[in-house]
Write an enzyme that holds these catalytic residues in place. Structure first.
Site, PDB file in Angstrom:
ATOM      1  N   THR A 778      40.644  42.321  37.201  1.00  0.00           N
ATOM      2  CA  THR A 778      39.266  42.794  37.361  1.00  0.00           C
ATOM      3  C   THR A 778      38.546  42.070  38.487  1.00  0.00           C
ATOM      4  O   THR A 778      37.612  42.617  39.072  1.00  0.00           O
ATOM      5  CB  THR A 778      38.485  42.605  36.050  1.00  0.00           C
ATOM      6  OG1 THR A 778      38.545  41.232  35.667  1.00  0.00           O
ATOM      7  CG2 THR A 778      39.053  43.462  34.949  1.00  0.00           C
ATOM      8  N   CYS A 779      38.944  40.849  38.784  1.00  0.00           N
ATOM      9  CA  CYS A 779      38.264  40.096  39.840  1.00  0.00           C
ATOM     10  C   CYS A 779      38.432  40.772  41.194  1.00  0.00           C
ATOM     11  O   CYS A 779      37.516  40.797  42.010  1.00  0.00           O
ATOM     12  CB  CYS A 779      38.790  38.666  39.897  1.00  0.00           C
ATOM     13  SG  CYS A 779      38.386  37.681  38.428  1.00  0.00           S
ATOM     14  N   SER A 780      39.618  41.298  41.460  1.00  0.00           N
ATOM     15  CA  SER A 780      39.884  41.947  42.748  1.00  0.00           C
ATOM     16  C   SER A 780      39.915  43.462  42.642  1.00  0.00           C
ATOM     17  O   SER A 780      40.215  44.147  43.623  1.00  0.00           O
ATOM     18  CB  SER A 780      41.223  41.457  43.314  1.00  0.00           C
ATOM     19  OG  SER A 780      42.284  41.740  42.401  1.00  0.00           O
TER      20      SER A 780
END
Length: 817
Positions: A778-780
């Protein structure tokens, strides 16, 4: 932004005129004559098609008894007009657009001057075909007419020939002799001025929304690059990322430069006669951008070669990726608009327009777009800067929905947001969040009325604790995409953005749960009465709780909404139009807006008002008192001692008015607090310029997700050309509902609505394995696609993952502190 090409007297005149038009729209009265001006006669010259092999010495124009059908229609012309090379054609100023193109009208007198046909009362000639090339009729001033005007009226004589000039001439105060009007076509003007039978202000607002939905989104999407481009050259070629990808209309492919920064370029070799003017715009799609970027427009001459130079790349990169070059048709508004738009199938979502004749809708749309064009010319003068204490825009609030059609509004909004930006903190505050306790609270909120274990409260208190002494103002640049850093207890996460976005989704779900069979964990919003009405199409909505007086937290909700508006993040709140309109500063109405809160009450009061005395006494007898039930289920008195005062038949209209007022204003204080927080982050001019629909979409995103729409935001990287995984994946997504797709978005990005960019890579850790559970970062916003034996298996495993894998636990050992 304040500087413009209009003189002060011209601006004041246009403002005076627009105020008069606004009142006419609001009262459904005949519009001012200046807005509907049509000259009685216009001279046209034939502009030969530059692509034609040779220019003939004469042109033959077909005459029709009415504007002809679109392409493919079969109908015989009534006459033919011959125009010699260099000659002019006299016609009226009345124009008409349909799918075939732009038509001009000839009067009976003008027809008799060119043909021997005497049985036609009027004739129509196709002046310009859309998208087909060919000869065009262009309005000109003939030398004979100019010479006659100079001899008769003086060399300084310049008549007003356009409706804009007529507006300035009529409404602007100026010294000296006024310009004269070219004789007007009374019959054509009456068609534009008259109000259609049964027409109202709401009809105009709905027509404006229709024009936005169809003209802006549908008719500007046609790519005509092959019609105007010979070839493309680039500064460097790499075999896998060649220049051919710039024109292949594929979102997965791209051209990538190779070389030193600042030396990259793309060169377009244009076909003869192509002009990038007000009718054509050039767009480029860059990596990490969702929208096309306008590179060039508004030229007036043909250039055989156009060169685009990339001066610098984002994040100080060396090379650039371009996913496509597009040339799109940007006809003027009156050319985009055509009567064929108003097909019955397109009007289904616009009930007020259904059954209205297409010609009536077309002509009404013409004057609406003229109004918007004039409003655009003075918009920067009626929108104040944040520090100004008053706003002349208040007078135009009744026509605020027309801002959907404004071309200047987006630029003004961007300017106001950018000019009010502040420097973001060097390091975002780090907050410890226990989502396990939050889930326990969601299951039974009654156990903890203080709601201290919710993610909302943990974040609110954490941001105000002594550990985080920095005050967040949320007025940060668009590129600042993480407002705080989350440390989820017993969840292995290094929050580089994914955890933060998850916390926003948790807040949204706590404020306005997406399921109607679960309790509401927080006291700030309550479900509307429509929640229990299965026939309502506005179920699942929430209104601010009239009983909740925790205004500081309402203000924080408003600040978060403002932060979402300024950024790419979303705060999904299921609020009805009644709330969004008040946040945007628009007028609300009982019958149209409150129906989204309690449609049964709206219908009941309509019935009550129309009852005769006998029916009233039979239905209510002495049971109806001066009380009403609010959305929080509290019964309130409408007058002193109202619970013991019976409503009499002759007083029923007063009772209805009191109920409407009480219900419309039941959440007035709470909405005012949310708006106050919103205005701490977003300047007042931005709320003035945004319609309620735009405000909702900027904060919450698009609630409806289709595979076709989602596909626009997915990029596939590192897949071989013969890899079948992409096709299998897309086949699986085709069977997803809008809810499934929303869960897929949250699984990959932490957000549940579009727009958000997703990059898909092949799963590389288990190359030979089949039917693995998919993974995401989810971060990228990255999705890793395994090999699947079939689309059905892919669909089943993907659906299981997006609904069941809700924790983030792969970044680190959750017990490492």
């Amino acid at each position: 932004m304040r500087a413009g090409g209009e003189a002060p007297h011209q601006v004041l005149g246009r403002l005076r005129f627009l105020l008069q038009c606004s009142e006419c729209f609001r009262r459904a009265q005949a519009l001012p004559a200046a807005l509907c001006y049509v000259p009685r006669e216009v001279q046209y010259k034939i502009c030969k098609d530059p692509a034609a092999a040779s220019a003939a010495a004469r042109s033959l124009l077909s005459v029709w008894d009415s504007p002809g059908p679109a392409r493919g229609g079969k109908r015989a012309a009534r006459a033919t007009i011959e125009v010699r090379k260099g000659g002019c054609l006299r016609a009226t100023g009345e124009e008409y657009c349909n799918g075939a193109g732009l038509w001009v009208k000839l009067s009976k007198e003008q027809l008799e001057a060119y043909t021997s046909c005497h049985d036609l009362a009027e004739g129509w000639i196709l002046a310009q075909r859309f998208g087909e090339g060919g000869d065009k009729l262009v309005p000109v001033e003939s030398m004979e007419r100019i010479q006659w005007q100079h001899q008769t009226l003086g060399v300084d004589y310049k008549p007003a020939v356009s409706w804009e000039q007529v507006v300035d001439l009529t409404y602007s105060l100026r010294l000296g002799e006024k310009r004269r009007l070219v004789e007007q076509d009374e019959a054509a003007m009456q068609k534009l001025r008259s109000v259609p039978p049964g027409w109202s202000y709401e009809h105009d607002m709905e027509l404006g929304r229709f024009l936005y939905d169809h003209s802006e989104r549908k008719l500007l999407c046609e790519d005509c690059i092959k019609d105007h481009l010979i070839s493309v050259e680039v500064s460097s070629q790499v075999e896998e990322f060649s220049a051919a990808h710039l024109t292949d209309n594929q979102t997965e492919t791209f051209w990538q430069s190779h070389g030193l920064p600042g030396r990259h370029w793309v060169r377009l070799n244009m076909k003869k006669g192509t002009i990038i003017n007000s009718a054509i715009s050039l767009h480029a799609v860059c990596r990490n951008r969702f929208d096309d970027v306008c590179i060039l427009r508004d030229m007036t001459i043909h250039l055989p070669v156009l060169e685009i130079r990339i001066l610098e790349c984002q994040d100080q990169g060396c090379n650039v990726r371009l996913r496509g070059i597009k040339i799109r048709s940007f006809w003027e508004w009156d050319l985009i608009l055509n009567a064929d738009m108003f097909q019955p199938a397109r009007l289904v979502r616009y009930p007020l327009l259904e059954g209205v004749d297409a010609d009536v809708l077309y002509r009404r749309a013409v004057v609406i777009q003229r109004f918007v064009q004039l409003l655009d010319s003075v918009l920067c003068y009626v929108i104040p800067y944040p520090e100004e204490s008053f706003s002349t825009f208040n007078a135009f609030r009744s026509v605020k929905p027309f801002l959907l059609l404004s071309k200047q509004s987006p630029a003004l909004i961007a300017h106001c947001l950018q000019s009010s930006e502040t420097t973001p903190p060097n390091v975002p505050p780090k907050l410890c969040i226990n989502r396990h306790l939050a889930r326990e609270h969601r299951a039974n909120p009654a156990l903890d009325p203080s709601c201290r274990n919710t993610v909302f409260t943990q974040l609110y208190e954490g941001l105000r604790s002594s550990k985080n002494n920095q005050l967040l103002d949320y007025r940060w640049p668009l590129s600042y995409n993480q407002w705080w850093e989350c440390d989820f207890v017993t969840e292995g996460i290094v929050d580089n953005g994914g955890g933060f976005r998850d916390s926003l989704s948790d807040i949204s779900e706590e404020l306005c749960p997406s399921l109607d069979n679960v309790p509401v964990p927080l006291p700030f919003f309550v479900r509307t009465s429509n929640q229990g009405n299965s026939s309502s199409d506005t179920r699942g909505m929430y209104v601010p709780n009239p009983s909740c007086k925790d205004f500081p937290k309402y203000e924080w909700i408003g600040q978060l909404m403002g932060a979402a508006l300024r950024s790419k993040e979303l705060l999904v709140l299921s609020l009805p139009v009644l709330v969004w309109k008040q946040l945007a500063g628009e007028e609300v109405t009982w019958s149209k807006d409150f129906a989204a809160v309690d449609s049964e009450l709206v219908k009941l009061l309509e019935v009550l008002e129309g009852l005769d005395r006998e029916a009233f006494e039979f239905m209510f007898s002495r049971e109806l008192t001066y009380t009403t039930v609010l959305s929080d289920q509290r019964t309130v008195e409408l007058i002193p001692n109202g619970s013991s005062t019976v409503v009499r038949y002759e007083d029923r209209k007063e009772f209805i008015s009191l109920v409407q007022r009480a219900r419309l204003e039941e959440s007035k204080e709470q909405i005012a607090a949310i708006r106050a927080g919103l205005l701490q982050v977003v300047p007042q001019p931005v709320l003035d310029l945004l319609t309620w629909q735009q405000l909702e979409k900027k904060i919450c995103g698009d609630p409806e997700i289709t595979v076709a729409e989602l596909r626009k935001f997915i990029t596939f990287e590192d897949f071989p050309s013969n890899d079948t995984r992409v096709q299998t994946f897309l086949e699986a997504l085709n069977n997803f509902t809008s809810e499934d797709l929303s869960c897929f978005l949250k699984f990959v990005t932490g957000r549940s609505r579009l727009p958000v960019q997703i990059t898909v890579f092949p799963e590389k850790t288990n190359l030979d394995a089949l039917d693995l559970m998919p993974q995401a970062s989810t971060c990228s916003c990255t999705f890793f696609l395994p090999n699947y034996s079939s689309a059905k298996v892919c669909e089943e495993l993907l659906r299981f993952a997006v609904y069941n894998c809700v924790s983030i636990d792969t970044d680190k050992n959750p017990w490492d502190e």
